[in-house]
Design a protein around this motif. Structure first.
Motif, short mmCIF file in Angstrom:
data_model
loop_
_atom_site.label_atom_id
_atom_site.label_comp_id
_atom_site.label_asym_id
_atom_site.label_seq_id
_atom_site.Cartn_x
_atom_site.Cartn_y
_atom_site.Cartn_z
N GLN A 196 0.86 -1.20 -0.15
CA GLN A 196 0.07 0.03 -0.05
C GLN A 196 0.87 1.27 0.08
OE1 GLN A 196 -2.70 0.11 3.26
NE2 GLN A 196 -3.98 1.57 2.55
N ALA A 197 0.65 2.12 -0.80
CA ALA A 197 1.29 3.38 -1.04
C ALA A 197 1.18 4.27 0.27
CB ALA A 197 0.71 4.23 -2.06
N ALA A 198 2.17 4.83 0.64
CA ALA A 198 2.04 5.83 1.86
C ALA A 198 1.15 6.93 1.46
CB ALA A 198 3.58 6.36 2.12
N LEU A 199 0.51 7.24 2.59
CA LEU A 199 -0.59 8.37 2.51
C LEU A 199 -0.21 9.60 3.10
CD1 LEU A 199 -4.01 6.49 3.06
CD2 LEU A 199 -3.01 7.00 1.00
N PRO A 200 -0.40 10.77 2.79
CA PRO A 200 -0.02 12.10 3.44
C PRO A 200 -0.39 12.03 4.73
CG PRO A 200 -1.29 12.55 1.39
CD PRO A 200 -1.48 11.11 1.54
N THR A 201 -1.46 11.19 5.16
CA THR A 201 -1.73 11.25 6.64
C THR A 201 -0.93 10.40 7.68
OG1 THR A 201 -3.43 9.49 6.38
CG2 THR A 201 -4.18 11.84 6.40
N ASP A 202 -0.03 9.49 6.83
CA ASP A 202 1.06 8.87 7.35
C ASP A 202 2.26 9.52 8.03
OD1 ASP A 202 -0.37 6.60 6.92
OD2 ASP A 202 0.73 5.81 5.15
N HIS A 203 2.22 10.93 7.87
CA HIS A 203 3.27 11.46 7.97
C HIS A 203 2.94 11.91 9.63
CE1 HIS A 203 6.39 14.75 8.15
NE2 HIS A 203 5.58 15.55 8.50
N HIS A 204 4.50 12.12 10.30
CA HIS A 204 4.36 12.57 11.82
C HIS A 204 4.89 13.91 11.95
CE1 HIS A 204 4.69 8.07 13.69
NE2 HIS A 204 3.58 8.48 13.02
N VAL A 205 4.21 14.74 12.34
CA VAL A 205 4.64 16.15 12.52
C VAL A 205 5.56 16.17 13.76
CG1 VAL A 205 3.83 18.74 12.74
CG2 VAL A 205 2.63 16.90 11.54
N LEU A 206 6.73 16.84 13.58
CA LEU A 206 7.68 16.73 14.79
C LEU A 206 7.85 18.21 15.16
CD1 LEU A 206 10.34 14.46 13.09
CD2 LEU A 206 8.43 13.67 14.46
N PHE A 207 8.18 18.15 16.38
CA PHE A 207 8.17 19.48 17.16
C PHE A 207 9.58 19.45 17.82
CE2 PHE A 207 3.87 18.49 16.71
CZ PHE A 207 3.20 20.01 16.51
N PRO A 208 10.02 20.89 18.24
CA PRO A 208 11.34 21.13 19.04
C PRO A 208 10.93 20.67 20.53
CG PRO A 208 10.85 23.15 17.76
CD PRO A 208 9.61 22.24 17.59
N VAL A 209 11.80 20.79 21.34
CA VAL A 209 11.80 20.44 22.56
C VAL A 209 11.14 21.40 23.51
CG1 VAL A 209 13.15 20.00 24.99
CG2 VAL A 209 13.97 19.09 22.59
N HIS A 211 1.84 13.71 21.13
CA HIS A 211 2.94 13.00 21.94
C HIS A 211 4.06 13.85 22.35
CE1 HIS A 211 0.67 9.27 20.81
NE2 HIS A 211 0.27 9.80 19.59
N THR A 212 4.63 13.51 23.24
CA THR A 212 6.03 13.99 23.82
C THR A 212 6.97 12.76 24.08
OG1 THR A 212 5.57 13.86 26.20
CG2 THR A 212 4.59 15.81 24.90
N ASP A 213 8.39 13.35 24.17
CA ASP A 213 9.19 12.51 24.83
C ASP A 213 9.15 12.14 26.27
OD1 ASP A 213 10.49 14.60 26.20
OD2 ASP A 213 11.86 14.87 24.50
N SER A 214 10.03 11.52 26.99
CA SER A 214 9.77 10.93 28.25
C SER A 214 10.32 11.85 29.44
CB SER A 214 10.33 9.69 28.58
OG SER A 214 11.79 9.55 28.43
N THR A 215 11.01 13.05 28.89
CA THR A 215 11.85 13.86 29.75
C THR A 215 10.72 14.83 30.60
OG1 THR A 215 12.13 15.59 27.99
CG2 THR A 215 13.91 13.93 28.41
N GLY A 216 11.05 15.43 31.69
CA GLY A 216 9.93 16.08 32.26
C GLY A 216 8.90 15.54 33.02
N PRO A 217 8.28 16.27 33.86
CA PRO A 217 7.00 15.71 34.60
C PRO A 217 5.96 15.11 33.78
CG PRO A 217 7.77 17.54 35.61
CD PRO A 217 8.21 17.68 34.28
N ARG A 266 1.60 15.86 29.35
CA ARG A 266 0.20 15.68 28.71
C ARG A 266 -0.27 17.00 28.43
NH1 ARG A 266 -2.95 11.33 29.13
NH2 ARG A 266 -1.56 10.55 30.90
N THR A 267 0.06 17.72 29.20
CA THR A 267 -0.48 19.49 28.63
C THR A 267 0.09 19.76 27.28
OG1 THR A 267 -0.92 19.91 30.89
CG2 THR A 267 -0.60 21.69 29.26
N LEU A 268 1.45 19.54 27.22
CA LEU A 268 2.24 19.84 25.99
C LEU A 268 1.76 18.96 24.71
CD1 LEU A 268 4.41 21.43 24.50
CD2 LEU A 268 5.94 19.61 25.31
N SER A 269 1.51 17.80 25.12
CA SER A 269 1.07 16.94 23.83
C SER A 269 -0.45 17.26 23.36
CB SER A 269 1.06 15.33 24.09
OG SER A 269 0.02 15.45 25.25
N GLN A 270 -1.33 17.59 24.40
CA GLN A 270 -2.52 18.26 23.90
C GLN A 270 -2.46 19.37 23.30
OE1 GLN A 270 -5.43 16.65 24.57
NE2 GLN A 270 -6.26 18.08 23.15
#
Length: 564
Positions: free
Chosen positions: A444-457, A490-496, A501-505
């Motif tokens: 199955q060909a990759a769809l645009p929605t398969d992309h993960h939007v990445l964020f700085p720390v 989603h976030t990485d595991s650093t920080g409380p 959870r607030t940052l991921s929202q």
């Protein structure tokens, strides 16, 4: 001549008899007195027992290990009166107060030539003294009324200092008594040319408005054999409690000396007051009471004096808290030596990086599930972060957590979202010929929605590259209006975890708002933040942590399974 000779001889005999009778009578009368008054000879000794601290950093009387600041000095002049200094008991059992009183003065001073070192000097002067009964004892001469006491030079060195972050002041001291005292006034020892040596150790500390101090040492000097007891080297101890502050100060001290040459203990309780009177001058007064009749221990004493210690600006000291310089956490309470965002003053483990919520100490994880004990509701049982360290609830026991199980009360399979697979009973039919072999379906060909939007720390803002990817996703969703989208942050595991959870929202909301701005209806999209509970990879390297700081899309349409 013969006639005169007889009478002359008779008169001589009568005279001799009378003389012998008179001598016998006098001998009978004087013999008991002479025997009672015989006490044996007494040699010179240093009777002065007042020990005081010329620097008076914390106490007038007891060394506390706290030396003067470098370059500062203190000069003092003191005069005192003592009673009941030297008693001598004759063989008749009667005590004679050989030195009943003494008026003495002291010139003293202390100076710190270099850091941690303090030098001092004391010169006692016997201004007047007197007593009674010495003339009635055989071999005892009344002391002279004027003379010098034993001059002393002293040195103190600070091993530990409170200003350097040490828990206490700790110092070593040595006083040396020099020849020069007047032996006939009981101002020096008879032997060793009058030399004395007094090493000691002292410790002190401030406790609120008080200074506490203690010293212990030994005074080494010649032993003098005196009637009834020996006099010589002694163990010396001192304890003091003194007030602190700029105005009137008070102190109370206990000084003890235990003889090393006789079973004697000299004990004296002293109190002192001191008051600044301006321009560096300070007036002070002392009073004490002796509890034993050991030579030199007065029944009571009083003294008063004046001291001058001009204000002194301490030399500029190197700032140990500058970057790259060696220091202790106590010296630099504002710094963060272990880099855990907790200042040294508040850090319970200032040299070991830890968590802010744990007072700067490292967190423990007893069950090894990645959730620290203070946040783990099931600290002895491995669990998942999103369940606060407890195992995932699974009511039907099918291995799929209830919050991901479409049929939480009915065991199922993962491929069917936790629901059981319904199989239709086949109808009997003639066996069919095997179908011809078919080529495997293309990937199955990759769809645009398969992309993960990445964020700085620590951020939820979109980068330009990600905005271009979201433009493509918006075009794709416009072309497929039957799709609904769950935007997951989603976030990485650093920080409380609460912050994550607030940052991921916030990240999920940011992506949803951008797609709305690009023309996608908000009713088609739901934004949900999961914090660090659903990593796409590990969290041990910067690359893995970057991959986890993402927003991903779950699309579904009626009759089709969701696609991530």
């Amino acid at each position: 001549m013969a006639w005169w000779s007889g009478p002359r001889r008779r008169r001589s005999a009568r005279t001799q008899a009378r003389s012998r009778a008179l001598v016998a009578l006098l001998a009978a009368f004087l013999a008991p007195a002479v025997q009672a008054q015989s006490a044996g000879p007494i040699t010179a000794m240093d009777l002065e027992r007042l020990r005081f601290n010329p620097a008076a950093t914390d106490s007038l009387l007891v060394d506390t290990g706290h030396v003067l600041p470098e370059g500062s000095y203190r000069l003092m002049l003191m005069a005192g009166y003592e009673r009941g200094i030297l008693l001598l008991r004759g063989s008749d059992g009667v005590d004679r107060s050989i030195i009943d009183y003494r008026v003495a003065g002291w010139l003293a001073g202390a100076w710190s030539p270099v850091e941690r070192l303090e030098l001092s000097a004391r010169l006692p002067i016997i201004i007047a003294q007197g007593g009674s009964g010495a003339e009635s004892l055989v071999g005892v001469t009344a002391p002279t009324s004027f003379g010098l006491g034993t001059p002393e030079l002293g040195a103190r060195y600070a091993l530990l200092r409170r200003e350097d972050g040490a828990p206490v002041f700790l110092g070593l001291g040595l006083d040396i008594g020099l020849p020069g005292g007047t032996a006939s006034a009981f101002g020096r020892q008879n032997g060793w040319a009058g030399f004395q040596f007094a090493p000691r150790v002292a410790v002190g500390r401030e406790v609120g408005p008080l200074s506490l101090g203690a010293s212990a040492g030994v005074r080494i000097r010649s032993m003098e054999v005196e009637p009834g007891r020996n006099f010589g080297s002694e163990l010396e101890q001192g304890l003091v409690v003194a007030t602190r502050g700029e105005g009137l100060r008070a102190e109370i001290a206990l000084e003890a000396a235990e003889s090393l040459v006789a079973p004697d203990v000299a004990l004296e309780l002293l109190g002192g007051l001191r008051l600044p009177v301006g321009h560096g001058f300070e007036a002070f007064a002392l009073a004490g009471h002796g509890f034993t009749d050991i030579p030199g221990t007065p029944s009571f004493r009083v003294a008063a004096g004046i001291a001058w210690a001009p204000p002194h600006a301490p030399p500029a000291r190197e700032d140990a808290c500058k970057e790259g310089r060696s220091h202790t956490p106590e010296q630099c309470p504002e710094l963060d030596d272990d880099g855990d965002s907790v200042a040294n003053a508040q850090d319970r483990c200032p040299l070991e990086a830890g968590a802010v919520d744990n007072g700067g100490c490292p967190d423990g994880d007893s069950d090894g599930d990645g959730v620290v004990d203070r946040q783990d509701r099931c600290a002895s049982e491995p669990g998942l972060p999103r369940y606060q360290g407890c195992p995932a609830p699974d009511a039907d026991g099918d291995g799929i957590p209830d919050d991901e199980d479409a049929c939480p009360q009915e065991a199922g399979v993962g491929t069917n979202r936790g629901c059981p697979v319904q199989q239709e009973k086949p109808t009997e039919a003639p066996p069919a010929e095997p179908p011809p072999e078919q080529a495997p379906p293309p990937e199955q060909a990759a769809l645009p929605t398969d992309h993960h939007v990445l964020f700085p720390v620590g951020e939820s803002s979109l980068q330009e590259e990600e905005k271009r990817q979201l433009d493509a996703i918006a075009d794709y969703l416009k072309a497929h209006p039957e799709l609904s989208v769950r935007v997951e942050g989603h976030t990485d595991s650093t920080g409380p975890e609460e912050l994550n959870r607030t940052l991921s929202q916030q990240r999920a909301d940011m992506v949803r708002e951008y797609l709305i701005q690009r023309g996608i209806e908000g009713s088609r999209m739901v934004a949900k933040g999961y914090g660090s509970s659903r990593p796409v990879t590990g969290n041990s390297t910067p690359e893995e942590q970057r991959a986890n700081r993402r927003v991903e899309f779950v699309t579904e349409s009626a009759g089709e399974a969701p696609r991530r």
